[in-house]
Motif scaffolding. Sequence first.
Motif, PDB file in Angstrom:
ATOM      1  N   HIS A  48       4.396 -31.725 -65.276  1.00  0.00           N
ATOM      2  CA  HIS A  48       3.995 -32.619 -64.185  1.00  0.00           C
ATOM      3  C   HIS A  48       2.637 -32.178 -63.647  1.00  0.00           C
ATOM      4  O   HIS A  48       2.333 -30.982 -63.637  1.00  0.00           O
ATOM      5  CB  HIS A  48       5.030 -32.584 -63.051  1.00  0.00           C
ATOM      6  CG  HIS A  48       6.357 -33.147 -63.435  1.00  0.00           C
ATOM      7  ND1 HIS A  48       7.252 -32.452 -64.200  1.00  0.00           N
ATOM      8  CD2 HIS A  48       6.925 -34.344 -63.156  1.00  0.00           C
ATOM      9  CE1 HIS A  48       8.329 -33.194 -64.384  1.00  0.00           C
ATOM     10  NE2 HIS A  48       8.157 -34.348 -63.762  1.00  0.00           N
ATOM     11  N   TYR A  60       5.358 -30.446 -58.494  1.00  0.00           N
ATOM     12  CA  TYR A  60       6.743 -30.731 -58.849  1.00  0.00           C
ATOM     13  C   TYR A  60       7.518 -29.429 -58.822  1.00  0.00           C
ATOM     14  O   TYR A  60       7.094 -28.428 -59.395  1.00  0.00           O
ATOM     15  CB  TYR A  60       6.792 -31.355 -60.244  1.00  0.00           C
ATOM     16  CG  TYR A  60       8.174 -31.734 -60.703  1.00  0.00           C
ATOM     17  CD1 TYR A  60       8.739 -32.936 -60.302  1.00  0.00           C
ATOM     18  CD2 TYR A  60       8.900 -30.907 -61.538  1.00  0.00           C
ATOM     19  CE1 TYR A  60      10.002 -33.305 -60.722  1.00  0.00           C
ATOM     20  CE2 TYR A  60      10.167 -31.260 -61.966  1.00  0.00           C
ATOM     21  CZ  TYR A  60      10.718 -32.462 -61.564  1.00  0.00           C
ATOM     22  OH  TYR A  60      11.967 -32.824 -61.977  1.00  0.00           O
ATOM     23  N   LYS A  66      12.293 -32.527 -55.350  1.00  0.00           N
ATOM     24  CA  LYS A  66      11.596 -32.637 -56.630  1.00  0.00           C
ATOM     25  C   LYS A  66      10.099 -32.363 -56.490  1.00  0.00           C
ATOM     26  O   LYS A  66       9.521 -31.647 -57.272  1.00  0.00           O
ATOM     27  CB  LYS A  66      11.819 -34.021 -57.244  1.00  0.00           C
ATOM     28  CG  LYS A  66      13.266 -34.348 -57.485  1.00  0.00           C
ATOM     29  CD  LYS A  66      13.892 -33.380 -58.473  1.00  0.00           C
ATOM     30  CE  LYS A  66      15.331 -33.752 -58.741  1.00  0.00           C
ATOM     31  NZ  LYS A  66      16.018 -32.800 -59.576  1.00  0.00           N
ATOM     32  N   TRP A  67       9.446 -32.979 -55.515  1.00  0.00           N
ATOM     33  CA  TRP A  67       8.011 -32.788 -55.270  1.00  0.00           C
ATOM     34  C   TRP A  67       7.832 -32.147 -53.898  1.00  0.00           C
ATOM     35  O   TRP A  67       8.574 -32.455 -52.964  1.00  0.00           O
ATOM     36  CB  TRP A  67       7.285 -34.123 -55.300  1.00  0.00           C
ATOM     37  CG  TRP A  67       7.136 -34.671 -56.687  1.00  0.00           C
ATOM     38  CD1 TRP A  67       8.043 -35.448 -57.353  1.00  0.00           C
ATOM     39  CD2 TRP A  67       6.045 -34.466 -57.568  1.00  0.00           C
ATOM     40  NE1 TRP A  67       7.564 -35.749 -58.588  1.00  0.00           N
ATOM     41  CE2 TRP A  67       6.335 -35.166 -58.755  1.00  0.00           C
ATOM     42  CE3 TRP A  67       4.843 -33.782 -57.467  1.00  0.00           C
ATOM     43  CZ2 TRP A  67       5.459 -35.188 -59.837  1.00  0.00           C
ATOM     44  CZ3 TRP A  67       3.978 -33.805 -58.532  1.00  0.00           C
ATOM     45  CH2 TRP A  67       4.291 -34.498 -59.709  1.00  0.00           C
ATOM     46  N   ASP A  82      12.605 -38.072 -58.550  1.00  0.00           N
ATOM     47  CA  ASP A  82      12.400 -37.329 -59.795  1.00  0.00           C
ATOM     48  C   ASP A  82      11.540 -38.179 -60.717  1.00  0.00           C
ATOM     49  O   ASP A  82      12.026 -38.885 -61.585  1.00  0.00           O
ATOM     50  CB  ASP A  82      13.742 -37.011 -60.446  1.00  0.00           C
ATOM     51  CG  ASP A  82      13.614 -35.979 -61.549  1.00  0.00           C
ATOM     52  OD1 ASP A  82      12.515 -35.426 -61.729  1.00  0.00           O
ATOM     53  OD2 ASP A  82      14.613 -35.728 -62.228  1.00  0.00           O
ATOM     54  N   CYS A  86       3.281 -37.948 -59.143  1.00  0.00           N
ATOM     55  CA  CYS A  86       3.510 -37.663 -57.723  1.00  0.00           C
ATOM     56  C   CYS A  86       3.868 -38.950 -56.977  1.00  0.00           C
ATOM     57  O   CYS A  86       3.112 -39.922 -57.019  1.00  0.00           O
ATOM     58  CB  CYS A  86       2.258 -37.038 -57.128  1.00  0.00           C
ATOM     59  SG  CYS A  86       2.409 -36.643 -55.392  1.00  0.00           S
TER      60      CYS A  86
END
Length: 110
Positions: A48, A60, A66-67, A82, A86
């Motif tokens: 990512h 990530y 997730k971020w 997910d 971004c």
Amino acid sequence: MKKLNYIFCLLILTCFQYLHAEGSIVVKNAGMKQINGVYVQTGIYKDHPVYVKDECKIQYKGCRSKWVIYYKDKAFYKNIQDSDVCPLIDWQMTCLAKKDSLYVPLLQKN
């Protein structure tokens, strides 16, 4: 001398393209002014993109959040989408941000 000027012009053009790449993201409305601004993609982590601005980073993480948006290596905002890129919406404050802010950031592609 002509060759040196040509190389210099290519270098300037490359720098300009890097700073204005499609891979950059603008963060607005974060409660901390240090987090607001233009983030430039600087690499890849866990397949990512990673975006950096001064002491801030969008990355990530891959677990429940997730971020994450970090400031000085501390997570201030999180996103549970997910996705391969971004996410621009649905950011939430972490416990650290709740102490300092009432705002969640707005992200947009630059």
